[in-house]
Design a protein around this motif. Sequence first.
Motif, PDB file in Angstrom:
ATOM      1  N   LEU A   1       0.815  -1.205   0.000  1.00  0.00           N
ATOM      2  CA  LEU A   1       0.000   0.000   0.000  1.00  0.00           C
ATOM      3  C   LEU A   1       0.858   1.268   0.000  1.00  0.00           C
ATOM      4  CD1 LEU A   1      -2.966   1.020   0.186  1.00  0.00           C
ATOM      5  CD2 LEU A   1      -2.660   1.077   2.662  1.00  0.00           C
ATOM      6  N   LEU A   2       1.895   1.286   0.833  1.00  0.00           N
ATOM      7  CA  LEU A   2       2.740   2.470   0.959  1.00  0.00           C
ATOM      8  C   LEU A   2       3.936   2.447   0.005  1.00  0.00           C
ATOM      9  CD1 LEU A   2       2.797   2.820   4.854  1.00  0.00           C
ATOM     10  CD2 LEU A   2       1.332   4.010   3.214  1.00  0.00           C
ATOM     11  N   GLY A   3       4.211   1.284  -0.577  1.00  0.00           N
ATOM     12  CA  GLY A   3       5.341   1.154  -1.487  1.00  0.00           C
ATOM     13  C   GLY A   3       6.480   0.424  -0.807  1.00  0.00           C
TER      14      GLY A   3
ATOM     15  N   HIS B   1       9.434   2.206   0.642  1.00  0.00           N
ATOM     16  CA  HIS B   1       9.197   3.089   1.783  1.00  0.00           C
ATOM     17  C   HIS B   1       8.930   2.334   3.076  1.00  0.00           C
ATOM     18  CE1 HIS B   1       9.287   6.583  -0.724  1.00  0.00           C
ATOM     19  NE2 HIS B   1       8.199   6.262  -1.390  1.00  0.00           N
TER      20      HIS B   1
ATOM     21  N   ASP C   1       2.656  11.501   0.927  1.00  0.00           N
ATOM     22  CA  ASP C   1       1.423  11.421   0.133  1.00  0.00           C
ATOM     23  C   ASP C   1       0.728  10.081   0.292  1.00  0.00           C
ATOM     24  OD1 ASP C   1       2.036  13.945  -0.675  1.00  0.00           O
ATOM     25  OD2 ASP C   1       2.717  13.392  -2.685  1.00  0.00           O
ATOM     26  N   GLN C   2       1.500   8.990   0.151  1.00  0.00           N
ATOM     27  CA  GLN C   2       0.895   7.669   0.256  1.00  0.00           C
ATOM     28  C   GLN C   2       0.447   7.371   1.680  1.00  0.00           C
ATOM     29  OE1 GLN C   2       4.335   5.917  -1.889  1.00  0.00           O
ATOM     30  NE2 GLN C   2       2.829   4.656  -2.932  1.00  0.00           N
TER      31      GLN C   2
ATOM     32  N   GLY D   1      -2.840   9.023   2.091  1.00  0.00           N
ATOM     33  CA  GLY D   1      -3.854   8.257   1.372  1.00  0.00           C
ATOM     34  C   GLY D   1      -4.323   7.055   2.171  1.00  0.00           C
ATOM     35  N   ALA D   2      -3.379   6.388   2.841  1.00  0.00           N
ATOM     36  CA  ALA D   2      -3.739   5.230   3.666  1.00  0.00           C
ATOM     37  C   ALA D   2      -4.548   5.665   4.885  1.00  0.00           C
ATOM     38  CB  ALA D   2      -2.480   4.495   4.109  1.00  0.00           C
TER      39      ALA D   2
END
Length: 408
Positions: free
Chosen positions: A95-97, A100, A301-302, A305-306
Motif C-alpha cells: 500500500l505504501l510502497g 518506503h 502522500d501515500q 492516502g492510507a
Amino acid sequence: MEIVLEQKDAVDWSYKGEGAVNLVLAYTGSSPAFLGKVMRIQKMPKDGNENSNDNNDTGLTSHEKLVWREVEELVSCQDKEVAEHMYVKLVMSPLLGPKHVDAGTRLLVAREFLESVEENVVSQRPSWRVDAAKVDTLRSSVLLMDDHTLFTCGSIKDETCISVEIKPKCGFLPDSSYITEENAIKKTRTRFEMHQVLKRQGNEISEISQYDPLDLFSGTKDRIHKAIRALSGTPQNNFRVFLNGSLVFGNFDGGIGKTTVKVEHAFELLLKGIISAGDGLCADNFIQLVTDTIYTSGVLDQLLGAQKLDKFDIEGVIHAYYDITGQACTVCRGSDESKISSQYSSMHSVPLDESLNIVKNYLIAATAKDCSLMISFRPTDAEHLGSSHSTLYLESTNQAFDYKGRTW
C-alpha cells in the motif's frame, strides 16, 4: 541451518529506544549478518499475567480471518507473531510502497536471550517505561530490520549520516456524517491537538506542542517548514535526530517541555561538521533540509492516502464491527429508538462483504496514523547529483545530500 540467538549473544545488542509496544536494540557486535541492523522485541505490561501471554495463540481469530480473507498467507498464519509480520509485509508494504516500508524478517531467539536483554538494558530505559512494561520473554522470535538511522548497512565507520525520525500523526480532519454533535470538535481540531490538551491536563507534558499535522501533510513548503520548526521546538516523542546511529536531539522518554537554549546550542555545535553555515544558522538550515526533502519527495502522500481509508470514523465503523461479530450493537441499543438515525439502520443493512471492507480499511488507516517516518541524509558531492540515490541540493549552504525515507 536457521539462526537462533542464545544467551551469549545478548551482549552484542544495546538499547536504542522503545515505544509503547516494542523495545528497539542496535547491534554492536562484529557478525556481518547483523551489522547495521536493529531488532524490535515485544514488551508486555507489568500488570499483566505472564502466564496468559498470547504467545500460545494459534493465529488470527475467526473474525480477523474474515476481515483479512483476501490475504491468504496472513489468514493461514498459525502464530500471532508471524501474522503481525505478514500484515506489514503483505498489507502495509504494497500500500505504501516496498521502497518506503521495511517489513523486516523474523529471527528466532531463546528465552534466555530475552531474559539477558531485559537485565542488560533495564538501567538504560526511562524509569516510567520500566515501571509500565518489561521484555516479553515468552516470545519465540523478534523482528530484525535495517537500522534506518544509518544510511547503509554493514561497515559505516567512514560514512557520515544524519537522520530525523518524525511521528507525523493523523494528517486530516474527519468529516464523517456519523460523528455525533457532542463529538463535532473532531471535525475542527486534530487528534494530535486534542491529545496534547489531554496530556497537559494529566501532567504528562508541561508544554502543549504547536505542531499541527495538517501543516506537515499540506504539500505546501511554508507550512511543512512551520511543522518541522514546531516539532523541533517541542520534540516530545514526535521528533528525534540521530548522528551515525546515536541520538543527538530529542529523547527516548518523550520529554515534557520545550527545547532548552542549552540543548539548542549543543545541537547547533554538532551540526557544524555537517551543515556548512555560519554561527547560529546550522539548525535553521537543517530544518530547511528536512522541509525541502519532505516537500520534494512527496514521501507523506501515500501515508496520507492510507490514513484517509478511514472514511466513516470509529463512530460509523463500530456499527460494521458489531455486524461482523454478530453481537447486538451497543451504540444503537444505548440510544432512544426515536434518536437512532436512518444512517445507523442503513449501515447495519449493508452486505457482510461491505462491512468487512469498512473494518479492514479502518484498521489499515489506524496503522498509518501511528507510523513513524525516518529520513536519512549523507553529504555528497554536487557533481554526483543523479546518482542511484535520491539527492537534494540545499541552496542556502551550497551542499548536496543523498537521502532516503522509510515508514515503520
